[in-house]
Each structure stands twice: as structure tokens, then as C-alpha cells.
Design a protein around this motif. Structure first.
Motif, short mmCIF file in Angstrom:
data_model
loop_
_atom_site.label_atom_id
_atom_site.label_comp_id
_atom_site.label_asym_id
_atom_site.label_seq_id
_atom_site.Cartn_x
_atom_site.Cartn_y
_atom_site.Cartn_z
N UNK A 1 0.83 -1.20 0.00
CA UNK A 1 0.00 0.00 0.00
C UNK A 1 0.86 1.24 0.00
N UNK A 2 1.90 1.22 0.82
CA UNK A 2 2.76 2.41 0.92
C UNK A 2 3.42 2.70 -0.43
N UNK A 3 3.88 1.62 -1.07
CA UNK A 3 4.65 1.88 -2.28
C UNK A 3 3.77 2.39 -3.40
N UNK A 4 2.47 2.05 -3.36
CA UNK A 4 1.59 2.63 -4.37
C UNK A 4 1.56 4.14 -4.23
N UNK A 5 1.59 4.57 -2.96
CA UNK A 5 1.46 6.01 -2.76
C UNK A 5 2.78 6.70 -3.01
N UNK A 6 3.89 5.97 -2.83
CA UNK A 6 5.18 6.64 -3.02
C UNK A 6 5.35 7.02 -4.47
N UNK A 7 6.06 8.10 -4.65
CA UNK A 7 6.26 8.52 -6.03
C UNK A 7 7.63 8.08 -6.51
N UNK A 8 7.77 8.11 -7.75
CA UNK A 8 9.06 7.72 -8.33
C UNK A 8 8.83 7.44 -9.80
N UNK A 9 9.88 7.21 -10.47
CA UNK A 9 9.74 6.94 -11.90
C UNK A 9 8.99 5.64 -12.11
N UNK A 10 8.37 5.46 -13.26
CA UNK A 10 7.61 4.21 -13.50
C UNK A 10 8.48 2.97 -13.37
N UNK A 11 9.72 3.09 -13.80
CA UNK A 11 10.57 1.91 -13.67
C UNK A 11 10.82 1.58 -12.22
N UNK A 12 11.01 2.64 -11.43
CA UNK A 12 11.24 2.39 -10.01
C UNK A 12 10.02 1.71 -9.39
N UNK A 13 8.82 2.19 -9.77
CA UNK A 13 7.61 1.59 -9.21
C UNK A 13 7.50 0.14 -9.62
N UNK A 14 7.79 -0.10 -10.91
CA UNK A 14 7.71 -1.49 -11.38
C UNK A 14 8.68 -2.37 -10.59
N UNK A 15 9.88 -1.80 -10.41
CA UNK A 15 10.89 -2.56 -9.66
C UNK A 15 10.40 -2.88 -8.27
N UNK A 16 9.79 -1.88 -7.62
CA UNK A 16 9.34 -2.11 -6.24
C UNK A 16 8.26 -3.17 -6.19
N UNK A 17 7.33 -3.07 -7.16
CA UNK A 17 6.27 -4.08 -7.22
C UNK A 17 6.87 -5.47 -7.35
N UNK A 18 7.82 -5.57 -8.29
CA UNK A 18 8.42 -6.89 -8.51
C UNK A 18 9.14 -7.37 -7.26
N UNK A 19 9.82 -6.44 -6.57
CA UNK A 19 10.53 -6.83 -5.35
C UNK A 19 9.54 -7.41 -4.35
N UNK A 20 8.41 -6.71 -4.18
CA UNK A 20 7.43 -7.20 -3.21
C UNK A 20 6.86 -8.54 -3.64
N UNK A 21 6.65 -8.71 -4.95
CA UNK A 21 6.15 -10.01 -5.42
C UNK A 21 7.14 -11.11 -5.08
#
Lengths: 327, 636
Positions: free
Chosen positions: A107-127
Motif C-alpha cells: 500500500x505504501x509503495x503505491x502512494x510513493x512517487x518515483x519513476x515508473x521503472x522504479x515503481x515497477x521494480x518495487x512491485x516486482x521486489x514485493x512479489x
């Protein structure tokens, strides 16, 4: 092929070249290298990962002891049920906290901002962390499933009789299989002398519907009576058995005494036989010698006779001759 | 024996594991990394490792080198690219903008000393030398599609295509650079395999140049003691793979057999390549999803992956198309029956669930339930597979029906086996508007032309007129004429002997079963086994028989210390067990399938042979025809 060393060598040559040319070397003062940025996300994720790893190591370490149910038989490490329960509870708690943490992170990372690649990376990390948690949970649930299965089997075995009738559909197949199962288990554990007795309640219960396994220990009065009757029967049987056993014991003792006497006698006879064998051997020797001597005697006899005859014949001829000569 | 493809996958996985050998643990802790590749790297990785596997190995993000990338802190980045100036420049830029925290650089082919120094300078300038953890030369500059097949380039394949090699106004330097690329990739193949081959090649064409260069390069590397590429046999394989024999590398030029690339095909894989453009183990199929409100048929494209994970594909990719259709039917039947079983189970469970189940009954049923539940994902996968193959096969079937590829195939087989007969039919086929589009007719005629001994000028003109009226592009013809004049066709009259087809009756089991594949109107042809020229050459060279074709092939052995005169007959008298066939100028699935059948045929003998097929590019007939047409245009 690893050319890292080659690369580092190139870097060194270029550095010396730069020094020769007088180009400023800003890298010299960096001893520790660039500091990694403090990044809450990464730190948090690494923490969760660390926890899961610790849980996994703990589970694997105690796996052998946990799964060792026949602990009295071998010398591999043992574990009591209390400890097992503690492990189960603890593991579950950790897994729950971890999954909560992961959800929160998401939930937190959805709200965090950052470049799209960074967000994708974070999602993948959590997965990835989630799938890691799932695999560790699988280890835990496998262990637990084995333990539960064992516990159920133990409970099934420890019920001596068949419980109350449960009017349900007729389940002939499973019914027989459960009976066979009970028979097998019991015959393994109890002694063979009981198996004959066991058949009696079995056959009587064949007409009943088999037990429905429940944790409920409340027994109705009927069941109580039945149990008491059964108990009394079992008690009597056991008593008679013990008496028979005692009688057999005394008989066995007497047999033992008799056998002792027999052994004595047998030993005496053994000695006598030894003596007789040696005497017999001596006798045979003597007899052989005797035969020899008799043969010699006969021969000498024959010799004497010959000589005697010869002498007499010669003497008589000489007498006859002398008689004739003197006339 | 570990195949080339598996070795490549192993090397890639080790690279993804941050260049450390993998250890097997029960639920390993994931290490996150980012994969950055260029176009060449993408081509190499995509047929081998799927995105799901990348995720499992911990790759969270995979991006192109030349795209805009954002800084991602605290995560190592794995680079996999060619060491070209462009790529190195971009990497230098990455250093400057400090995008990642740790860099693991893997170059697909070895990086030269000069460029390494440039890279070092860029790193120094950006002050990130400490962040560069490892620099590796991965000798992986080839694309393996299957266990026994590889080729060199997919994107930028025009640089080394048949056209580029045989162009009229090609300069020496260009030729050199093309040869260098090919040799570099072949060298990577052998570095990955870990063995040094014995090389044989025909004289007088591009194949010879490639062979000479490769020989020189292998010799250099062997003499260079700092290099331990080829001494890792026992260490890396753990003694499992230990063949006493070295493989045989046969380098052939496309000119040895020009008819096969244009041939109409009949096996599943080759048809997919020809008709549906199978590239990198992936086809894009149009399927009619339904009628849109406007009245036109809605067409949806769907990308299907056909690779070694697909059990059905592996079993049937080499079978003739009717067999494939039957097999799909069988699979469908099997699936339906298993579905019935599961449904039955559900019904029995439903009945039992009404009353309270006894515990033992529950265990019995739970066992059945768990088995059903476990088999359910398998069933679903199977259904997906069958669906996919049905789509692909029906698309192919549509093409076959519209272009009457079956008649064309039959005719070509006949032509290739007995060139003297059937003169008349070709005229009919050429003028028949139904039998294929102009390209098909062109292909048919070229094959006919190549395989027949001589055609009089008048007949030739008649055919040309017929082709023109059908709308064909005639340039390839002029090129082929010239090629035929150059090639010693008279010496090899029976190149394709032994081919031919026999027609199985149309009322086969297929139609009688009322299948969804309506194969009426498509002849049920079964191909008789025959050997293409390439297969024959491979056979002769492997068995060390000499025939007039292979008599004057050159012989190179990089392990021999003295550079002997390579026209001598080879020293080694034992037949080879392993061969690698490389086709300079473009290969295709037909030859690959033929080689596979050949090895399978030989497998019954005392030892099994392994043949690996490689080509500089993979062309289907359309692409090849276009190249021929360009060449023909140049002649004027």
C-alpha cells in the motif's frame, strides 16, 4: 570468462597515465566508495527478507527433530509435543506478521512517487518477497500436515473399542477397511495371546455401525454399561490367563529338575562309555597280538612235527639197516 | 550429453546469478537485480528463458539498453550486450548519471583491449570504478532455438544474409567484416561447447573463407596459454560428458543447394515457419473471434510460444501435417475423457456431502479430491495447449487451402525425385489462378528449373510468359539462370533422388471421426523418407566415405601443430559421432528436420550420432525469394 582483473588493471594504467598528464584524480580520497543511499523501502524490504530467512533456517534446523515421532527408538534428536506446538505457534505468528508487513509495504509503495521503472521494480521486489514467504510457508505446512496425520492415526489406534452407533448410511467398504486397520494396528501393539480374545468383540461389532471419531468424550449411560461389562469380561479373562500361566510355570520348573537328573546320568554314562572304548581298544590290540602268536605257534608246531617225523623215520631206517647188517 | 542449448541456458543463469555458480537450496532467498540488454541480447535470451523464469531468478526489471532508464538505488544491474562503440557509449553515460549501485557487465562476445581501456577511462571519469563489480566475456554470440539448432542473427540479419554475401558490388572490407562476424559467432559456439572441432569445407566460396578464418582463430586461442576456454571440459561437466572424439564441423555454402529454401513444406514446424512466420519460437496468429456489430469478422491476433516447454510441439513438430491434425484430435479426446472423470468425481462428492461423512470415508475422498485438485491445473494447461495448437493448425490449414499448398508440395516432391517426368503439369499449375499466389508459382518454377536437366529456350520463354501473366516478379529467374550456369549441375543429376510422396486415401480415420479439422480437399500426403543434399554430404563426411562431391573438400585441424597442406586426405580414419553443420547464407527448418530424421534413422546402430544444425540466418521462402529478386535486379 572473467576479465574483471584485466579491467582493474586497465583502470590502474589509465590512472597512472592521468597522473602523468596531471589530470585531477578525484577518486583518490574515496576510501569507502560511494555510500549507498538510505532508502526506506529497501531497508524495510531487506528486513522482511531477513526475518523470513531466519524463520526458514529455524524450521529447517529443527525439521529432523520435529518429524521424529518414534523418538524412543532411535538416537536422533527428539522433541516433545509441547515444543512442537510452540514452534507451530511461533512460525504462524511470524508468517502472519510478515504477510501483514508485505501488504502494508504494497500500500505504501503505491502512494510513493518515483519513476515508473522504479515503481515497477518495487512491485516486482514485493512479489518476489511474497513468493519467498509462500515457499517457506509451504515447508512449514508440509511439516505440520505430517504431524497432524500422525496425531490422528495415533488417536485412532488408542481407541480400544468401537464407539457408539452412528446411524448413517451403511458404509460397508470403509467399515471393513477401518476394522482391518484396527485389527492390524492392535495386533502389532498388543501381544498375540490377546488377538483371540479380540475377535469376540470384533465379530459382535460387525453388525454395528463403526465409530465416528470425535473429540467429544462424553459417553452415554449405555456406553458406560457396555464398557463396564467389557471391562469385567476383560478382567476375568486376564485373571484366568494369569493362573494358567502360573501352572505352566510350575510344570516347567519340574521339567527342569528332571532334566537335571537326566543330564547327570548322561554324564555318568559318558564316562563309562569312554572307559569301555579304551578297554575295547586294548582288547583289540591284545587279540591281534594273540593271533600273531598263535600263527607263530602253529608254524613252529608244524616245524617240530616235520623234524620229529624225519628223525623217527631216519632212526627207524637206520635201525632196520643195522638189524639187517647185523644178521 | 548436455546440448548446446542447455549449456547456453546454464551460462545465462549463472550470469543472472551475479556470475556465481548456482546452489540448490530449498526456498532460496531472492536477490534482486535488474537486467539490461541490447537488441542482440534480447534475441538471445528470449527463446531460452521466459519472463516467469526471469522473475524466479530475481530479475525485477528488464529493459533495453538504449531506452530511457531511471535510477534505481541499491540494486545490482546486470548488463548483457555486444561490445560495440554505441553500447559502450551508453554504458558510459549510465556511469555518469549514476543510475545503479553495482554493475555487472557481461559482453556477448569478447571485448577488445582498446575498448576495455575506453570503458575504464569512462568509469574513472565518472568515479564509479568501485561500483563495477565484475566484467565478463560471455561467449554467447548465437541464438539457439532448439536443442540442436542455432543461428547467428535475428535483428540486423540483413548484414549477413545470402544477399549481402553474394552481392555484385560488394567491397573487400565489407566481405571481411561479414566473415568476421560469422567467425566470431562460430567461435562462441565452440567456446560454449568446450571442444575444438575438425573442420571441413568445400572449395572456392564463402564457406572456405569462413573455415580458414575460424581455423586461424582457434589456433591462436589454443597457443595463448593465458586463456583457459577449452580446458574446462572436465571441470564444468563433472566428468559426465567426456567424449573421446572431437566433433566435425562442416561449413557449407548456400549455393550447394538452392532448391530447398524455396521448397513448399509439409511438416508442422516448417509450415509454421513458412506460412505464419515462426520467429524466435513465436508465431502471431489471427483468429476470428466472432462477428462484430458492424458485420465484419472480428480478427484478433494472438502470440503463441512454440518451444521446448510445449509437450505436444516437441512430439509433433517434425510430423507431416495430417498426423498433427490427428494428434490434436487424440489429445482433445483424452482431455475430454479426463474432464468427464473430474465431473464424475464432483457428482459423487456432491452426493456424499449431503450427509455427514465418516472420517475414514473422508480420508478416502480427500485422497481422491487432492488427486483431482492436483490434476486440475494440469488439465487446464492441457486445454490451453490444445486450444493454441488448434488455432495455429487451423490458421495453417486455411493457408493451405487457399493456396493449394498440398498440390504444390506434391508436385515439387515429384520434380525433385524424377526430374524427367511431368513436364506437362507445370504449365497447368502455372496458369491455374487457384494454385498459390505469384510467389508460390515462382518458387515452383525455380525448383523445376533447377532440377530438370535442360529446358529449351522456347519452352523457357513460354514459361516466362505464363509467369508474367500470373503477375510474378521475374528477377530471381535471371539470377538463378546465372547460378545454374556456374554450378556444376551436370555432375550431380540426382541430388534429390529418393523423394516422392504417396497419397493416403482421403477417407482416413480423420474424416470418419467427424473431426473439427475438415481436411477434405486437402490431400493426405505422407512423405517418403529421403535425404536432401545437405544430409547426404553430412553423412558422407561423417562416415569418411568419399564421393565425387566431397572429394576435394578441405580439411582443417586447429589442434595440429604444423599447418599441413589441407588438401591432403585426413589422418583420422574413424567415423565421427558428432557433427555440426553450418550453412553460410541462410538455413531453414526443412534441412533441420531432414538432419534430425537422419540421426534418428541412424540411432538404431551401435552408436548414436548427434548433428547440430546452424546457419547464419534463418530464412523462409518468402524472404529468400526477395533476396534472389534483389540479386537478379542487380544483374541488369
Amino acid at each position: 570468462m572473467d576479465i574483471t582483473t584485466l579491467f582493474k588493471a586497465c583502470v590502474k594504467t589509465i590512472r597512472t597515465r592521468n597522473k602523468a598528464f596531471g589530470v585531477a584524480d578525484t577518486d583518490k580520497n574515496r576510501i569507502f566508495g560511494t555510500r549507498t543511499q538510505r532508502n526506506e523501502f529497501n531497508i524495510g524490504a531487506k528486513e522482511v527478507l531477513g526475518q523470513i530467512t531466519r524463520l526458514r533456517d529455524f524450521l529447517l534446523e529443527h525439521r529432523k527433530a520435529y518429524l521424529n515421532f518414534a523418538s524412543h527408538l532411535s538416537d536422533i534428536p527428539q522433541m516433545t509435543d509441547v515444543e512442537r506446538d510452540k514452534i507451530d505457534l511461533g512460525a504462524q505468528r511470524i508468517m502472519n506478521t510478515c504477510s501483514h508487513l508485505i501488504q502494508e509495504f504494497k500500500k505504501v509503495s503505491y502512494k510513493m512517487d518515483g519513476s515508473p521503472q522504479l515503481l515497477e521494480h518495487r512491485e516486482a521486489v514485493l512479489d518476489l518477497v511474497e513468493s519467498y514467504l509462500k515457499s517457506v510457508c509451504k515447508i512449514y505446512s508440509q511439516q505440520r500436515a505430517i504431524r497432524v496425520k500422525w496425531a490422528l492415526e495415533m488417536q485412532k489406534i488408542s481407541k480400544l473399542g468401537i464407539d457408539s452407533k452412528r446411524n448413517g448410511d451403511s458404509r460397508a467398504v470403509s467399515h471393513n477397511s477401518s476394522d482391518i486397520f484396527l485389527n492390524d494396528k492392535k495386533n502389532d501393539i498388543l501381544s498375540d495371546s490377546n488377538s483371540g480374545q479380540r475377535k469376540v468383540p470384533e465379530t459382535s461389532s460387525n453388525t454395528d455401525v463403526p465409530a465416528f471419531f470425535s473429540d467429544d468424550d462424553q459417553l452415554s449411560s449405555e456406553e458406560m454399561q457396555m464398557f463396564e461389562a467389557e471391562n469385567a469380561q476383560l478382567y476375568n479373562e486376564l485373571n484366568s490367563l494369569t493362573e494358567e500361566v502360573k501352572q505352566i510355570e510350575s510344570k516347567v520348573v519340574r521339567i527342569a529338575e528332571l532334566q537335571e537328573i537326566f543330564t547327570e546320568k548322561v554324564l555318568q554314562q559318558d564316562k563309562d562309555i569312554d572307559r569301555i572304548t579304551s578297554t575295547v581298544i586294548g582288547t583289540t590290540e591284545n587279540v591281534k597280538d594273540a593271533n600273531e602268536q598263535i600263527r607263530q605257534a602253529i608254524q613252529r608246531n608244524a616245524g617240530y612235527r616235520v623234524w620229529t617225523l624225519f628223525f623217527f623215520i631216519v632212526m627207524s631206517f637206520s635201525l632196520i639197516f643195522l638189524h639187517w647188517y647185523n644178521d | 550429453m548436455v546440448t548446446l542449448r542447455e549449456k547456453q541456458i546454464g551460462a545465462l543463469k549463472q550470469m543472472l546469478n551475479l556470475n556465481q555458480p548456482q546452489t540448490k537450496t530449498l526456498a532460496g532467498e531472492p536477490v534482486w537485480k535488474i537486467l539490461i540488454y541490447d537488441r542482440c541480447g534480447q534475441d538471445i535470451i528470449s527463446p531460452l528463458i521466459s519472463i516467469k523464469e526471469l522473475r524466479e531468478m530475481g530479475v525485477t526489471l528488464h529493459v533495453q539498453l538504449h531506452s530511457d532508464r531511471d535510477p534505481i538505488p541499491d540494486v545490482p544491474a546486470v548488463y548483457f550486450c555486444l561490445p560495440t562503440e554505441e553500447n559502450l557509449g551508453r554504458i558510459g553515460q549510465d556511469f555518469q548519471s549514476n543510475l545503479y549501485d553495482a554493475y555487472y557487465l557481461n559482453f556477448i562476445s569478447p571485448i577488445s583491449r582498446q575498448r576495455l581501456e575506453d570503458l575504464a577511462a569512462a568509469a574513472l571519469q565518472a568515479n564509479c570504478v568501485s561500483q563495477i563489480q565484475k566484467v565478463f566475456d560471455q561467449y554467447l554470440n548465437f541464438i539457439s532455438l532448439e536443442d540442436n539448432m542455432f543461428f547467428l542473427k535475428h535483428q540486423n540479419s540483413e548484414a549477413i544474409s545470402y544477399y549481402a554475401i553474394n552481392r555484385g558490388e560488394i567491397k573487400d572490407t565489407e566481405m571481411e567484416s561479414i566473415m568476421d562476424t560469422i567467425v566470431d559467432s562460430l567461435f562462441s559456439v565452440f567456446a560454449t561447447l568446450g571442444t575444438i572441432p575438425v573442420i571441413r569445407c568445400p572449395r572456392g566460396n564463402a564457406a572456405e573463407m569462413v573455415a580458414e578464418k575460424l581455423d586461424k582463430k582457434l589456433r591462436e586461442i589454443l597457443r595463448d596459454t593465458r586463456n583457459n576456454l577449452f580446458q574446462m571440459d572436465s571441470a564444468s561437466h563433472g566428468g559426465v560428458h567426456f567424449s573421446f572424439q572431437r566433433p566435425l564441423l562442416i561449413i557449407l555454402d548456400r549455393n550447394v543447394d538452392m532448391a530447398t529454401p524455396l521448397h513448399h513444406t509439409w511438416t508442422y514446424q516448417a509450415l509454421a515457419h513458412d506460412v505464419l512466420d515462426l520467429t524466435l519460437n513465436r508465431v502471431v496468429v489471427e483468429e476470428n473471434v466472432g462477428r462484430s456489430p458492424g458485420g465484419g469478422a472480428k480478427v484478433k491476433t494472438r502470440a503463441c510460444d512454440l518451444d521446448s516447454r510445449d509437450r505436444f510441439w516437441m512430439a509433433h513438430k517434425g510430423s507431416p501435417f495430417p498426423t498433427v491434425a490427428e494428434a490434436i484430435q487424440e489429445e482433445l479426446e483424452q482431455y475430454r475423457s479426463s474432464e468427464e472423470e473430474v465431473k464424475k468425481l464432483k457428482a459423487t462428492m456432491g452426493i456424499d456431502n449431503e450427509s455427514e461423512a465418516a472420517f475414514s470415508m473422508v480420508t478416502d475422498n480427500t485422497a481422491r479430491l487432492t488427486s483431482a485438485v492436483n490434476s486440475l491445473p494440469q488439465l487446464l494447461d492441457k486445454k490451453k495447449l490444445i486450444d493454441m495448437h488448434t488455432t495455429v493448425a487451423s490458421a495453417i490449414l486455411n493457408y493451405i487451402k487457399s493456396r493449394r499448398l498440398d498440390t504444390l508440395f506434391e508436385f515439387e516432391e515429384k520434380v525433385m525425385s524424377k526430374p524427367a517426368t511431368l513436364d506437362r503439369n507445370i504449365m497447368e499449375l502455372l496458369t491455374d489462378p487457384d494454385a498459390g499466389n505469384p510467389e508460390d508459382k515462382m518458387r515452383l518454377f525455380i525448383i523445376f528449373y533447377i532440377c530438370s536437366h535442360s529446358i529449351s529456350e522456347a519452352e523457357f520463354d513460354r514459361y516466362v510468359a505464363a509467369l508474367q501473366s500470373a503477375g510474378c516478379d521475374l528477377h530471381p529467374l535471371s539470377y538463378i539462370k546465372r547460378w545454374k550456369a556456374y554450378a556444376k549441375m551436370a555432375a550431380t543429376p540426382n541430388q534429390y533422388v529418393g523423394g516422392g510422396t504417396k497419397t493416403v486415401g482421403m477417407f482416413s480415420k480423420l474424416v470418419s471421426q467427424g473431426s473439427s479439422f475438415v481436411m477434405e480437399g486437402v490431400k493426405n500426403l505422407v512423405v517418403k523418407r529421403h535425404n536432401l543434399p545437405v544430409t547426404r554430404i553430412v553423412d558422407e563426411l561423417m562416415e569418411m566415405n568419399t564421393s565425387q562431391e566431397t572429394e576435394d573438400y578441405r580439411y582443417f585441424d586447429p589442434k595440429q601443430l604444423r599447418v599441413t597442406d589441407s588438401s591432403q586426405s585426413p589422418r583420422n580414419r574413424t567415423p565421427f559421432q558428432e557433427a555440426i553443420v553450418f550453412m553460410v547464407g541462410g538455413g531453414n527448418y526443412i534441412e533441420y528436420q531432414n538432419l534430425l530424421d537422419f540421426t534418428k534413422g541412424k540411432a538404431g546402430g551401435s552408436t548414436s550420432k548427434r548433428v547440430i544444425y546452424g546457419a547464419s540466418t534463418l530464412n523462409n521462402a518468402k524472404q529468400f525469394l526477395k533476396q534472389l529478386s534483389l540479386l537478379g535486379q542487380e544483374l541488369h
